[in-house]
Write a protein that holds these residues in place. Structure first.
Motif, mmCIF file in Angstrom:
data_model
loop_
_atom_site.group_PDB
_atom_site.id
_atom_site.type_symbol
_atom_site.label_atom_id
_atom_site.label_comp_id
_atom_site.label_asym_id
_atom_site.label_seq_id
_atom_site.Cartn_x
_atom_site.Cartn_y
_atom_site.Cartn_z
ATOM 1 N N GLU A 255 0.967 -1.037 0.018
ATOM 2 C CA GLU A 255 0.028 -0.130 -0.017
ATOM 3 C C GLU A 255 1.095 1.325 0.076
ATOM 4 N N ARG A 256 2.103 1.045 -0.267
ATOM 5 C CA ARG A 256 2.979 2.354 -0.288
ATOM 6 C C ARG A 256 2.649 3.230 -1.377
ATOM 7 N N GLY A 257 2.370 4.551 -1.279
ATOM 8 C CA GLY A 257 1.996 5.306 -2.198
ATOM 9 C C GLY A 257 0.444 5.193 -2.767
ATOM 10 N N VAL A 258 -0.147 4.110 -2.026
ATOM 11 C CA VAL A 258 -1.549 4.010 -2.301
ATOM 12 C C VAL A 258 -2.383 4.336 -1.092
ATOM 13 N N SER A 259 -2.409 3.764 -0.203
ATOM 14 C CA SER A 259 -3.122 4.162 1.103
ATOM 15 C C SER A 259 -1.980 4.810 1.886
ATOM 16 N N PHE A 260 -0.595 4.569 1.889
ATOM 17 C CA PHE A 260 -0.182 5.356 2.937
ATOM 18 C C PHE A 260 1.171 6.374 2.265
ATOM 19 N N ASP A 261 1.528 7.417 3.045
ATOM 20 C CA ASP A 261 2.587 8.210 2.677
ATOM 21 C C ASP A 261 3.822 7.412 2.292
ATOM 22 N N PRO A 262 4.520 7.334 1.155
ATOM 23 C CA PRO A 262 5.628 6.371 0.938
ATOM 24 C C PRO A 262 6.790 6.799 1.890
ATOM 25 N N MET A 263 7.000 7.872 2.358
ATOM 26 C CA MET A 263 8.336 8.215 3.352
ATOM 27 C C MET A 263 7.955 7.513 4.553
ATOM 28 N N ILE A 264 6.836 7.658 5.095
ATOM 29 C CA ILE A 264 6.410 6.866 6.438
ATOM 30 C C ILE A 264 6.492 5.425 5.995
ATOM 31 N N VAL A 265 6.024 4.976 5.159
ATOM 32 C CA VAL A 265 6.041 3.504 4.894
ATOM 33 C C VAL A 265 7.560 2.853 4.941
ATOM 34 N N ASP A 266 8.223 3.845 4.335
ATOM 35 C CA ASP A 266 9.776 3.357 4.365
ATOM 36 C C ASP A 266 10.269 3.307 5.783
ATOM 37 N N LEU A 267 10.119 4.606 6.475
ATOM 38 C CA LEU A 267 10.374 4.226 7.855
ATOM 39 C C LEU A 267 9.768 3.471 8.784
ATOM 40 N N PHE A 268 8.605 2.951 8.346
ATOM 41 C CA PHE A 268 7.882 1.823 9.093
ATOM 42 C C PHE A 268 8.541 0.583 8.935
ATOM 43 N N LEU A 269 8.848 0.519 7.571
ATOM 44 C CA LEU A 269 9.371 -0.980 7.292
ATOM 45 C C LEU A 269 10.886 -1.187 7.687
ATOM 46 N N HIS A 270 11.649 0.092 7.652
ATOM 47 C CA HIS A 270 13.062 0.045 8.134
ATOM 48 C C HIS A 270 13.160 -0.211 9.610
ATOM 49 N N ASN A 271 12.273 0.090 10.364
ATOM 50 C CA ASN A 271 12.045 -0.330 11.850
ATOM 51 C C ASN A 271 10.984 -1.483 12.158
ATOM 52 N N HIS A 272 10.458 -2.123 11.333
ATOM 53 C CA HIS A 272 9.317 -2.897 11.413
ATOM 54 C C HIS A 272 9.450 -3.879 12.635
ATOM 55 N N GLU A 273 10.766 -4.277 13.098
ATOM 56 C CA GLU A 273 10.929 -5.072 14.300
ATOM 57 C C GLU A 273 10.323 -4.320 15.636
ATOM 58 N N GLU A 274 10.664 -3.003 15.675
ATOM 59 C CA GLU A 274 10.142 -2.280 16.850
ATOM 60 C C GLU A 274 8.742 -2.353 16.821
ATOM 61 N N PHE A 275 7.843 -2.530 15.779
ATOM 62 C CA PHE A 275 6.568 -2.217 15.695
ATOM 63 C C PHE A 275 6.005 -3.724 16.280
ATOM 64 N N ARG A 276 6.748 -4.734 15.810
ATOM 65 C CA ARG A 276 6.310 -6.204 16.299
ATOM 66 C C ARG A 276 6.568 -6.441 17.709
ATOM 67 N N ALA A 277 7.473 -5.655 18.141
ATOM 68 C CA ALA A 277 7.647 -5.727 19.826
ATOM 69 C C ALA A 277 6.886 -5.119 20.596
ATOM 70 N N ILE A 278 6.486 -3.905 20.042
ATOM 71 C CA ILE A 278 5.341 -3.046 20.548
ATOM 72 C C ILE A 278 3.833 -4.057 20.780
ATOM 73 N N PHE A 279 3.694 -4.642 19.382
ATOM 74 C CA PHE A 279 2.292 -5.361 19.441
ATOM 75 C C PHE A 279 2.480 -6.512 20.719
ATOM 76 N N GLU A 280 3.525 -7.301 20.515
ATOM 77 C CA GLU A 280 3.837 -8.671 21.128
ATOM 78 C C GLU A 280 3.752 -8.111 22.794
ATOM 79 N N ASN A 281 4.224 -7.080 23.231
ATOM 80 C CA ASN A 281 4.745 -6.478 24.382
ATOM 81 C C ASN A 281 3.635 -5.884 25.078
ATOM 82 N N ASN A 282 2.637 -5.739 24.372
ATOM 83 C CA ASN A 282 1.396 -4.957 25.065
ATOM 84 C C ASN A 282 0.046 -5.556 24.564
ATOM 85 N N GLN A 283 -0.082 -6.763 25.125
ATOM 86 C CA GLN A 283 -1.293 -7.736 24.897
ATOM 87 C C GLN A 283 -2.218 -7.305 25.994
#
Length: 685
Positions: free
Chosen positions: A657-685
């Motif tokens: 959805e890069r450039g379709v639903s989401f800002d390409p710049m934000i998607v790139d940052l998100f994907l580059h740091n995706h393991e941090e987002f995984r950790a946030i999800f798994e540590n906050n159940q």
């Protein structure tokens, strides 16, 4: 009506609309008489406004030239785009269309991927073509073949010169083709495009549609559909003089069932329409009660033993999902055994009786003659649960303002209603199949103005009033407390934090499953804002308020929020209103502009196809941040209507959805740091 509008009508009683004769149920000409939905709308406008508006027919090329040259006037069926809105007002009518791929050979075309290296017919002047090319040209390696008219497209497909063509669903031909959906393309409403010279006419037409009643809409839709098919089929030499017998399945709710010596259900209603449509060419022998007679036409469910290899089957006219419903405060169910040891309501002779009986324990069954009686029994507490079709429930609750009932669960039993036609009557089958597809698409016709005016009536009104009142009371009390306290920035911050906490609690009224989701949204948003190097104040603000993004869902009916399956288009239209409801709740508070932007715009898409059609950087950065983390967490989370996705699948969807639903710049940052987002999800159940 304002003084200016009345004066305009007085001076323009003979005003002219422009259209081309594209020969569909929206507009066609028979023996010099204009017919179809648009004609009936104009006639109704004339009756109610005491005018003599007319429709002038122009060649399509002339019409496009006039429109593109901004010649003053009102034009039917031009798509509403950002560029065109600079010169025209657009008043949506009653018909919503979607763009599809039409084809013939199901052995070579199964999905969009199979269009690679296939010849696809396109008409340059059509907005559906522009939309398709913009969204799919880089994804599908098809071979474009250009045509000027629909008749050329159809002829080329039938002759095998092309493999498929792209068109929208308002196009009705004399053939029923298989279709592919195009999920990237939004549905569009057909519109009156009004030159901005006519500001009074724009407001007059909006008021007309606003006051148009649902019953009137339904009558015009049915008449336009039946009139068009009568006109289409009376010219058929293959059908003329045909006599055929008709049968129904016995005790197949909701297809057909017998009450007080009369057939009821979908089949009798559909048959009445079929008789009318073919009245000039085909004679039908009325249905009689009997098992597996040699009917020429049989309206029944697929598993009817009478349907043999001697029949063609239409596409499903209706798919019946066996659902369980109960009071709003009652339990949800995940399997049929959850209704054990309770009292359930059921229609007499319902075909699913054996299924319910054989899969439940200690259930007391109470039988009713009509679906309305079942609804009343649940509402009055006579039965704990009832079985039936969730579409019937939704239609009944909307039409009768009964929003204290909900779908508790949808079971695995599904039944599709078909029309079976003997193979010796191929021409009749083709005609009936076309009618069946048309009827299935009729859900695309609705009065969006009525929906807008009744959005809040559709909700559980008293619950909504109560929640609004609680929110307002909280706000008032906090404001009074703040006024009496020292007016310091610290005090204001404390008040806002309290208000945010109260609103978060209010949002749980509508959806208790979102508590952990909201907490994670705050954490994701803070982290992503830090990656974007946003100002410190921005980061602190979004950390505190991102969780309010869905506060407007307190105004959405529970039966939609908790629906186990996919929302239908009308339900989705209701769901989309949560951004407006949320904004109305907080707009007069002291919450920051960042908060208000997140609530209102977090469902916008980078390509402009979101709820409110903002594009690219016009979408506030805070909304773009919350949008991507909201989708990530929603994909990961298990909800009542779906299982959760893995982290890997979720980030793959985000990347697509890069450039379709989401800002390409934000998607790139998100994907580059995706393991941090995984950790946030798994540590906050």
């Amino acid at each position: 009506m304002t003084k200016e509008e009345s004066e305009w009508l007085k001076n323009n009683k003979n005003f002219t609309f422009y259209n081309d004769n594209y020969d569909s149920r929206l507009f066609f000409i028979e023996n010099g008489i204009q017919k179809g939905l648009y004609s009936y709308l104009v006639a109704d406008i004339n009756k109610k406004l005491n005018t003599n508006f007319t429709v002038q027919i122009e060649d399509i090329d002339v019409l496009h030239d006039k429109f593109n040259n901004f010649d003053s006037g009102v034009y039917f069926d031009f798509a509403n785009t950002k560029e065109r809105r600079e010169s025209y007002f657009f008043v949506p009518t009653l018909y919503r269309v979607s763009t599809k791929v039409f084809f013939r050979d199901t052995s070579i075309i199964e999905d969009l991927v199979s269009l690679n290296n296939k010849k696809v017919g396109l008409i340059d002047d059509w907005y559906s073509t522009t939309n398709f090319v913009n969204q799919y040209a880089d994804e599908i390696d098809y071979i474009p073949v250009k045509f000027n008219t629909l008749s050329e497209l159809v002829a080329a497909l039938n002759a095998g010169e092309i493999d498929a063509f792209v068109a929208d669903t308002q196009v009705i031909t004399d053939k029923a083709y298989p279709t592919l959906n195009l999920p990237r393309l939004q549905n569009l409403y057909t519109s009156f495009a009004i030159s901005k010279d006519y500001i009074e006419l724009n407001s007059i037409l909006i008021k007309y549609f606003t006051e148009l009643e649902s019953k009137e809409v339904k009558e015009m839709v049915i008449k336009s559909r039946e009139d068009y098919f009568i006109y289409l089929f009376k010219k058929s030499e293959e059908l003329k003089g045909l006599t055929v017998s008709v049968g129904y399945g016995a005790n197949e709710f909701p297809t057909s069932y017998y009450v007080n010596n009369e057939y009821h259900g979908i089949a009798p209603t559909l048959f009445d329409s079929i008789k009318l449509i073919f009245k000039d060419v085909v004679t039908f022998i009325e249905p009689v009660i009997g098992e597996c007679n040699e009917y020429d036409v049989l309206l029944s469910v697929y598993n009817n033993k009478c349907i043999t290899d001697n029949y063609f089957l239409t596409k499903p006219y209706y798919t019946f999902e066996l659902s369980v419903f109960n009071k709003l405060e009652g339990n949800f169910i995940s399997e049929i055994g959850d209704v054990n040891y309770s009292t359930v309501g059921m229609l007499k002779n319902a075909y699913y009786y054996d299924y319910v009986k054989n899969n439940t324990l200690n259930v007391e069954m109470v039988f009713f003659d009509t679906f309305e009686e079942i609804i009343k029994a649940v509402d009055d507490g006579v039965v704990d649960y009832a079985f039936g079709d969730q579409r019937l429930l939704l239609n009944h609750t909307i039409n009768h303002d009964m929003f204290d009932l909900k779908v508790a669960g949808t079971l695995t039993e599904k039944s599709s209603v078909y029309i079976a036609v003997k193979k010796e009557h191929k021409a009749l089958f083709d005609a009936i199949n076309l009618i069946s597809i048309s009827s299935d698409n009729e859900r695309l016709i609705k009065n969006i103005y009525i929906n807008e005016n009744e959005k809040y009536q559709r909700n559980d009104l008293w619950a909504l009033i109560m929640v609004f009142s609680v929110c307002i009371l909280i706000i008032v009390l906090l404001l009074i407390r703040d006024f009496l306290a020292k007016k310091t920035q610290h005090r204001l911050l404390t008040m806002n934090e309290s208000l945010i906490g109260s609103l978060e609690m209010a949002s749980l009224y509508s959806d208790e499953e979102t508590s952990e989701h909201n907490k994670r949204i705050n954490i994701y948003s803070e982290y992503l804002s830090t990656l974007l190097k946003m100002p410190k104040e921005f980061v602190e603000d979004i950390r505190m308020i991102a969780s309010l993004h869905d506060i407007g869902k307190i105004g959405i009916p529970h039966y939609i929020l908790k629906k186990p399956g996919k929302l239908d288009p009308d339900e989705f239209d209701v769901m989309k209103q949560h951004v407006n409801i949320g904004y109305e709740i907080i707009k007069n508070t002291d919450l920051s502009l960042i908060t208000k932007n997140i609530v209102l715009y977090h469902h916008e898409k980078w390509n402009g196809k979101g709820y409110l059609n903002l594009v690219g950087e016009d979408i506030p950065i805070e909304a773009r941040i919350v949008s991507i983390v909201d989708v990530y967490d929603a994909l990961r989370q298990k909800r009542v209507y779906k299982e959760g996705f893995t982290h890997e699948v979720a980030i793959e969807i985000i990347a697509e959805e890069r450039g379709v639903s989401f800002d390409p710049m934000i998607v790139d940052l998100f994907l580059h740091n995706h393991e941090e987002f995984r950790a946030i999800f798994e540590n906050n159940q």
